[in-house]
Design an enzyme around this catalytic site. Structure first.
Site, short mmCIF file in Angstrom:
data_model
loop_
_atom_site.label_atom_id
_atom_site.label_comp_id
_atom_site.label_asym_id
_atom_site.label_seq_id
_atom_site.Cartn_x
_atom_site.Cartn_y
_atom_site.Cartn_z
N SER A 1 -6.73 -2.35 -0.60
CA SER A 1 -6.33 -1.52 -1.73
C SER A 1 -7.43 -0.60 -2.25
CB SER A 1 -5.80 -2.41 -2.86
OG SER A 1 -4.66 -3.13 -2.44
N HIS B 1 0.81 -1.21 0.00
CA HIS B 1 0.00 0.00 0.00
C HIS B 1 0.84 1.27 0.00
CE1 HIS B 1 -3.42 -2.69 1.60
NE2 HIS B 1 -3.48 -2.57 0.29
N GLU C 1 -13.42 -9.18 -7.76
CA GLU C 1 -13.19 -10.15 -6.70
C GLU C 1 -14.08 -11.35 -6.94
OE1 GLU C 1 -11.95 -12.47 -4.09
OE2 GLU C 1 -10.96 -10.51 -4.21
N HIS D 1 -7.78 -8.23 -7.95
CA HIS D 1 -8.13 -9.12 -6.83
C HIS D 1 -8.34 -8.24 -5.60
CE1 HIS D 1 -6.06 -11.67 -9.75
NE2 HIS D 1 -6.71 -12.69 -9.24
N ASP E 1 -2.78 -8.61 -7.60
CA ASP E 1 -2.46 -9.07 -6.25
C ASP E 1 -3.30 -10.29 -5.89
OD1 ASP E 1 -1.83 -9.23 -3.54
OD2 ASP E 1 -3.28 -7.70 -2.97
N ASP F 1 -13.36 -12.99 -12.56
CA ASP F 1 -11.93 -13.30 -12.56
C ASP F 1 -11.20 -12.07 -13.08
OD1 ASP F 1 -9.35 -14.10 -13.09
OD2 ASP F 1 -9.92 -16.01 -14.01
N GLY F 2 -10.42 -11.44 -12.22
CA GLY F 2 -9.74 -10.20 -12.60
C GLY F 2 -8.77 -10.38 -13.74
#
Length: 298
Positions: free
Chosen positions: A102, A19, A122, A42, A171, A150-151
């Site tokens: 995030s 971060h 997500e 994600h 991530d 699904d990212g």
């Protein structure tokens, strides 16, 4: 596939590194007037309680954000100050009870007038539901969108963005080995679609060949594409004092190191991390194996 919950790890040393880097990138990219698209492939639940059963079970925040908040640094690096302000921003009462994932780190830095956008993905059913509820609290309107997808796959349709300016955070949980290969494949595809975007990848540093291969393969991708890159790692080391919990827990020391790999990083990021990483190590380092590295190329 859906057993991983970031709530166990929220606010740990890996989140601190991730971060802090993320804030540095977004603050730089929002200095230009053109709209910015930020994609979190994600996103997790977005917001986490540090006093719930998940956080108390792992205790990982104690070696991360909680230790950093309690530290006394004579002259904190600006990147550390910015990061702590972001965490305190979701704790209006003053007590540190919440940790921003995030999405909640990014959104306050975005600009309504510039029409910046944040796309969150997500796949975990529980976390996706929690993310929707948490994002609703922001009352950010069309600036933030959430999808249970699904990212890795969803990202393809977003590149290149109309504004030709984007930051992509990748991530995944790395719960399954295939995540490592998916990260590399995703970056390879994304650079073909949109070579000037900024891509930030978090990964765990663990004794697994796939994990060790991630930075090497990403360096190769960036070099082949002729793009600059930056690689930062933070290892807090093993505990030197006896662990107060039982023998079974001592056999599972948890994650002790992680890395951030950024392709097309802002020119301000390396000097910012050069000042911040030694201070993070000073505060969070706890014993044998503690180290920090920062390298760049391209």
């Amino acid at each position: 596939m859906f057993s991983y919950r970031h709530a166990f790890h929220a606010g740990n040393h890996a989140d601190v590194l991730k971060h802090l880097v993320l804030i540095g990138i977004v603050k730089h990219l929002t200095q230009k007037p053109a709209p910015l698209l930020v994609v979190d492939t994600h996103a997790g639940a977005g917001l986490y309680r540090l006093d719930d059963d998940y956080a108390r079970t792992s205790g990982e925040a104690a070696d991360g954000i909680l230790k950093l908040v309690d530290a006394t640094l004579a002259e904190p690096a600006p990147a550390i100050t910015d990061y702590l302000e972001a965490v305190r921003g979701v704790n209006r009462s003053g007590a540190l009870k919440l940790y921003p994932g995030s999405p909640f780190v990014i959104q306050p830095l975005l600009r309504q007038e510039a029409r910046d956008r944040l796309k969150l993905f997500e796949l975990h059913p529980t976390d996706s539901q929690a993310l929707v509820a948490h994002v609703a609290q922001l009352e950010a309107g069309r600036q933030v969108s959430v999808a249970r997808q699904d990212g890795f796959e969803a990202l393809k349709a977003l590149l290149p963005p109309p504004s030709r300016r984007a930051l992509v955070l990748i991530d995944p949980s790395y719960e399954i080995k295939s995540d490592y290969a998916k990260v590399v494949a995703c970056l390879q595809d994304s650079l073909k679609r949109f070579s000037t975007g900024t891509y930030a990848v978090w990964y765990p540093i663990i004794p697994r060949p796939e994990a060790h291969d991630v930075p090497r393969r990403l360096k190769t991708l960036a070099n082949q594409a002729g793009k600059p890159w930056l690689h930062a790692t933070l290892a807090i080391g093993q505990r030197e004092e006896p662990d107060p919990v039982g023998l079974e827990e001592r056999r599972r020391p948890g994650l002790t190191a992680s890395g951030m790999f950024v392709i097309n990083p802002p020119h301000t990021l390396k000097p910012a991390l050069s000042a911040a990483l030694p201070q993070l190590l000073e505060v969070l380092g706890r014993g044998r194996g503690k180290a920090q590295t920062l390298e760049s190329g391209g």
